[in-house]
Design a protein around this motif. Structure first.
Motif, short mmCIF file in Angstrom:
data_model
loop_
_atom_site.label_atom_id
_atom_site.label_comp_id
_atom_site.label_asym_id
_atom_site.label_seq_id
_atom_site.Cartn_x
_atom_site.Cartn_y
_atom_site.Cartn_z
N ASP A 84 14.65 41.83 69.59
CA ASP A 84 15.24 41.89 70.92
C ASP A 84 16.48 42.79 70.90
N LYS A 85 16.95 43.10 72.08
CA LYS A 85 18.04 44.07 72.21
C LYS A 85 19.31 43.61 71.50
N PHE A 131 5.80 42.39 73.96
CA PHE A 131 7.11 43.01 74.19
C PHE A 131 7.08 43.79 75.50
N ASN A 137 12.97 44.11 75.83
CA ASN A 137 13.07 42.81 75.19
C ASN A 137 11.69 42.16 75.12
#
Length: 290
Positions: A84-85, A131, A137
């Motif tokens: 994730d970011k 995703f 994300n």
């Protein structure tokens, strides 16, 4: 063979029918023959640079092997295992700023990928990670598709899927402006190469069969990636944070250049099928392992 429902569902031109008949049905038939005598599931790796048609090929294989061979197929993308970011931002602070951008080895959740492979080998139900490139994300876990396991065939596709690490000497010289200006000491590319050399190879070794869609060169990637991004913008809206402008695409693909060129030069020798593409993504010929 009638594949009209597949063409309609994927908004493909009627000409794809001939492509499938000539190139992809023989591939699917060979996968079917191999998996029939193999331990389930039969893992198939599919490599190709951005925009080469990996996802469409995998979609067709799922359709054909499900509808015409009555197999249970699962299709995964290495993209679905992106961190994730916030995790990538943490890597950007700890290791190198370029790791904030998803794509290269080191920006995937390798443990999740291995856990998913392991669960697919067992009996029961498995939630398959997904995703969202539009939001940059993963989708919430409750939105991941659930499948019954073990499937007959697992397709795993990715731009760097199956690629071997480079030598220290190969890493010394920058391949583009991004590396020259933003990674002058080679910290980023050495980290990426180390990740590729370690846990990624363990994932690749689990593939029993390899397919490659081979672009003529890296030069095509910008045009093909631009087409993908414009389609994404039409689907989700160009104001979404994960949708890139043409200028952003030019910078973005430089993250992939080193390993894409390395893949084009080295991976064909270890593939069962290599489909050679021209600049228009048309297949010119196929090389098959003897």
């Amino acid at each position: 063979m009638d594949i009209s429902t597949f063409l309609a569902a994927h908004r493909l031109p009627d000409s794809y029918r001939d492509i499938a008949q000539k190139w992809f049905i023989p591939l699917a038939d060979e996968i079917f023959e191999h998996q029939s005598s193999a331990k389930k599931p039969f893992f198939v790796g599919v490599n190709g640079c951005q925009g080469s048609g990996k996802s469409t090929l995998c979609d067709f294989l799922v359709y054909y092997l499900t509808e015409h061979k009555k197999l249970n197929i699962v299709s995964l993308s290495v993209d679905d295992f992106y961190l994730d970011k916030s995790s990538r931002n943490a890597l950007a602070v700890k290791v190198h700023p370029l790791l904030a951008t998803r794509g290269v080895p080191g920006t995937h959740n390798v443990k999740l990928a291995q856990d998913t492979f392991d669960r697919l080998r067992g009996y029961g139900t498995v939630s398959v990670p997904r995703f969202s490139k539009a939001t940059d994300n993963p989708f919430p876990v409750v939105e991941w598709p659930v499948i019954n396991s073990p499937p007959d065939v697992v397709l795993v596709e990715g731009w760097c899927w199956g690629v071997k690490p480079q030598s220290r000497q190969q890493l010394e010289i920058p391949v583009n402006t991004l590396e020259q200006e933003e990674d002058p000491l080679g910290t980023w590319r050495n980290y990426v190469n180390k990740q590729l050399a370690d846990s990624y190879q363990t994932l690749f070794e689990q593939m029993a069969f390899w397919v490659m869609l081979k672009a003529p060169s890296f030069d095509q990637v910008y045009h093909w990636r631009r087409e993908q991004e414009h389609k994404l913008a039409e689907k989700v809206g160009s104001n979404q944070s994960g949708v890139m402008t043409d200028l952003e695409i030019k910078r973005f693909i430089q993250h992939y250049q080193r390993l894409t060129e390395h893949s084009l030069a080295t991976l064909p020798a270890s593939c069962n099928y290599v489909f050679h593409l021209d600049s228009s993504r048309q297949i010119t010929h196929v090389d098959k392992a003897v």
